[in-house]
Design a protein around this motif. Structure first.
Motif, mmCIF file in Angstrom:
data_model
loop_
_atom_site.group_PDB
_atom_site.id
_atom_site.type_symbol
_atom_site.label_atom_id
_atom_site.label_comp_id
_atom_site.label_asym_id
_atom_site.label_seq_id
_atom_site.Cartn_x
_atom_site.Cartn_y
_atom_site.Cartn_z
ATOM 1 N N ARG A 55 -13.425 5.255 -4.289
ATOM 2 C CA ARG A 55 -13.501 4.840 -2.876
ATOM 3 C C ARG A 55 -13.945 3.388 -2.728
ATOM 4 O O ARG A 55 -13.394 2.627 -1.932
ATOM 5 C CB ARG A 55 -14.459 5.776 -2.146
ATOM 6 C CG ARG A 55 -14.590 5.510 -0.657
ATOM 7 C CD ARG A 55 -15.526 6.536 -0.041
ATOM 8 N NE ARG A 55 -15.640 6.347 1.406
ATOM 9 C CZ ARG A 55 -16.399 7.124 2.176
ATOM 10 N NH1 ARG A 55 -17.093 8.125 1.640
ATOM 11 N NH2 ARG A 55 -16.463 6.885 3.481
ATOM 12 N N SER A 115 -4.161 -4.363 -9.767
ATOM 13 C CA SER A 115 -3.987 -3.577 -8.544
ATOM 14 C C SER A 115 -3.117 -4.372 -7.572
ATOM 15 O O SER A 115 -2.747 -5.513 -7.841
ATOM 16 C CB SER A 115 -5.343 -3.279 -7.896
ATOM 17 O OG SER A 115 -5.894 -4.476 -7.342
ATOM 18 N N TRP A 149 0.836 -1.202 0.000
ATOM 19 C CA TRP A 149 0.000 0.000 0.000
ATOM 20 C C TRP A 149 0.873 1.254 0.000
ATOM 21 O O TRP A 149 0.601 2.207 -0.734
ATOM 22 C CB TRP A 149 -0.938 -0.002 1.207
ATOM 23 C CG TRP A 149 -2.033 1.012 1.053
ATOM 24 C CD1 TRP A 149 -1.995 2.337 1.388
ATOM 25 C CD2 TRP A 149 -3.319 0.785 0.468
ATOM 26 N NE1 TRP A 149 -3.185 2.951 1.069
ATOM 27 C CE2 TRP A 149 -4.017 2.014 0.500
ATOM 28 C CE3 TRP A 149 -3.951 -0.337 -0.057
ATOM 29 C CZ2 TRP A 149 -5.310 2.161 0.014
ATOM 30 C CZ3 TRP A 149 -5.245 -0.198 -0.539
ATOM 31 C CH2 TRP A 149 -5.908 1.044 -0.500
ATOM 32 N N TYR A 150 1.923 1.250 0.814
ATOM 33 C CA TYR A 150 2.824 2.412 0.883
ATOM 34 C C TYR A 150 3.466 2.682 -0.473
ATOM 35 O O TYR A 150 3.494 3.820 -0.952
ATOM 36 C CB TYR A 150 3.899 2.176 1.942
ATOM 37 C CG TYR A 150 4.946 3.271 1.980
ATOM 38 C CD1 TYR A 150 4.683 4.476 2.637
ATOM 39 C CD2 TYR A 150 6.181 3.103 1.346
ATOM 40 C CE1 TYR A 150 5.631 5.495 2.654
ATOM 41 C CE2 TYR A 150 7.126 4.121 1.360
ATOM 42 C CZ TYR A 150 6.847 5.306 2.016
ATOM 43 O OH TYR A 150 7.778 6.319 2.019
ATOM 44 N N ILE A 189 -3.362 1.358 -7.105
ATOM 45 C CA ILE A 189 -4.412 1.601 -6.114
ATOM 46 C C ILE A 189 -5.477 2.462 -6.792
ATOM 47 O O ILE A 189 -5.182 3.568 -7.251
ATOM 48 C CB ILE A 189 -3.895 2.314 -4.856
ATOM 49 C CG1 ILE A 189 -2.880 1.439 -4.119
ATOM 50 C CG2 ILE A 189 -5.054 2.653 -3.921
ATOM 51 C CD1 ILE A 189 -2.309 2.077 -2.865
ATOM 52 N N ARG A 221 -11.181 1.002 -3.863
ATOM 53 C CA ARG A 221 -10.095 0.954 -2.869
ATOM 54 C C ARG A 221 -10.472 0.016 -1.725
ATOM 55 O O ARG A 221 -9.644 -0.762 -1.236
ATOM 56 C CB ARG A 221 -9.808 2.363 -2.331
ATOM 57 C CG ARG A 221 -9.093 3.259 -3.325
ATOM 58 C CD ARG A 221 -9.152 4.717 -2.895
ATOM 59 N NE ARG A 221 -8.345 4.974 -1.710
ATOM 60 C CZ ARG A 221 -7.069 5.338 -1.747
ATOM 61 N NH1 ARG A 221 -6.449 5.486 -2.910
ATOM 62 N NH2 ARG A 221 -6.404 5.576 -0.635
ATOM 63 N N ALA A 228 2.501 1.679 -3.475
ATOM 64 C CA ALA A 228 1.569 1.886 -4.588
ATOM 65 C C ALA A 228 0.754 3.161 -4.473
ATOM 66 O O ALA A 228 0.081 3.544 -5.438
ATOM 67 C CB ALA A 228 0.626 0.687 -4.697
ATOM 68 N N GLU A 229 0.792 3.828 -3.322
ATOM 69 C CA GLU A 229 0.008 5.052 -3.138
ATOM 70 C C GLU A 229 0.347 6.054 -4.234
ATOM 71 O O GLU A 229 1.518 6.342 -4.504
ATOM 72 C CB GLU A 229 0.302 5.667 -1.775
ATOM 73 C CG GLU A 229 -0.624 6.812 -1.399
ATOM 74 C CD GLU A 229 -2.028 6.333 -1.057
ATOM 75 O OE1 GLU A 229 -2.963 6.742 -1.786
ATOM 76 O OE2 GLU A 229 -2.189 5.584 -0.104
ATOM 77 N N GLY A 230 -0.694 6.546 -4.916
ATOM 78 C CA GLY A 230 -0.486 7.518 -5.979
ATOM 79 C C GLY A 230 -0.164 6.917 -7.331
ATOM 80 O O GLY A 230 0.098 7.645 -8.289
ATOM 81 N N THR A 231 -0.169 5.587 -7.428
ATOM 82 C CA THR A 231 0.074 4.918 -8.701
ATOM 83 C C THR A 231 -1.219 4.249 -9.174
ATOM 84 O O THR A 231 -2.215 4.201 -8.460
ATOM 85 C CB THR A 231 1.171 3.840 -8.573
ATOM 86 O OG1 THR A 231 0.627 2.672 -7.927
ATOM 87 C CG2 THR A 231 2.361 4.362 -7.778
ATOM 88 N N THR A 283 -8.531 5.033 -7.569
ATOM 89 C CA THR A 283 -8.926 6.301 -6.948
ATOM 90 C C THR A 283 -10.355 6.252 -6.425
ATOM 91 O O THR A 283 -10.708 7.010 -5.520
ATOM 92 C CB THR A 283 -8.796 7.456 -7.960
ATOM 93 O OG1 THR A 283 -9.584 7.147 -9.125
ATOM 94 C CG2 THR A 283 -7.340 7.643 -8.376
#
Length: 205
Positions: A87, A158, A74-75, A83, A90, A77-80, A85
């Protein structure tokens, strides 16, 4: 992301999933192997990185450390694109990652470990049979979702797919027959076709 160090063990699917995402994202990092069979994750030095004494552990340039493979995914992939967008999507990614840790890994991965590291006593064989029953249930759930869509969540790969790929790809090493699951086999091929893909290495004695 500069200055990343990954503490890892080559036989671990939990470690491979992190290496796989790092490769797919083309992120440079330093790899440090720790032999879990020789107690290298139980030394005072390693326990200072992760008091739980488990790999993988991601260390940042400022020396902060993050354990737990799915938290690391998760850390990173954040902003890629790994993950969503949306809700709802996610939340569905998180649901599949929890499924991986609570239903898939304790059966499919544990059976693999037992087959290669533990003496198969009669009691252990009975326990392994139980792992196979539950493991096939987890694989069937995965296969059913992949009948509905190419990827576990949405129309793109994902970190839900990354989280479940590694141990699924070597499930046969734990005594599972993946030929029963056509949709899983096609999904494994789709992941293997992603740019930057690296395979989960087969077990070597």
């Amino acid at each position: 992301m500069d200055g990343l160090t990954l503490y890892d063990h080559p036989e671990s699917g939990n470690s491979h999933k992190v290496r796989l995402l790092l490769s797919l994202l083309n992120i440079d990092y330093t790899l440090v192997f720790k032999d879990i069979h020789k107690g290298e994750t139980r030394t005072p030095e390693f326990l200072a990185l992760n008091p739980a004494g488990r790999i993988p552990v991601l260390q940042l340039a400022d020396n902060r450390t993050l354990p737990e493979s799915n938290a690391i995914l998760w850390y990173l992939a954040e902003g890629t694109g790994f993950i969503p967008t949306d809700r709802w999507e996610r939340a569905r990614v998180l649901a599949w990652m929890m499924f991986e840790q609570y239903q898939h890994e304790p059966t499919v991965a544990v059976a693999r470990f037992w087959c290669h590291h533990l003496e198969m006593t009669q009691e252990r064989k009975a326990q392994l049979a139980e792992k196979h029953v539950k493991g096939y249930e987890a694989l069937a759930a995965l296969d059913t979702q992949l009948l509905r869509s190419d990827w576990l969540v949405g129309s793109n790969p994902s970190i839900a797919d990354i989280a479940l790929y590694s141990y699924t790809s070597v499930a046969q090493e734990g005594g599972f027959d993946l030929s029963k699951f056509t949709n899983i086999q096609l999904w494994l091929d789709r992941i293997a076709a992603l740019p930057g893909f690296i395979p989960m290495e087969p077990w070597t004695e």
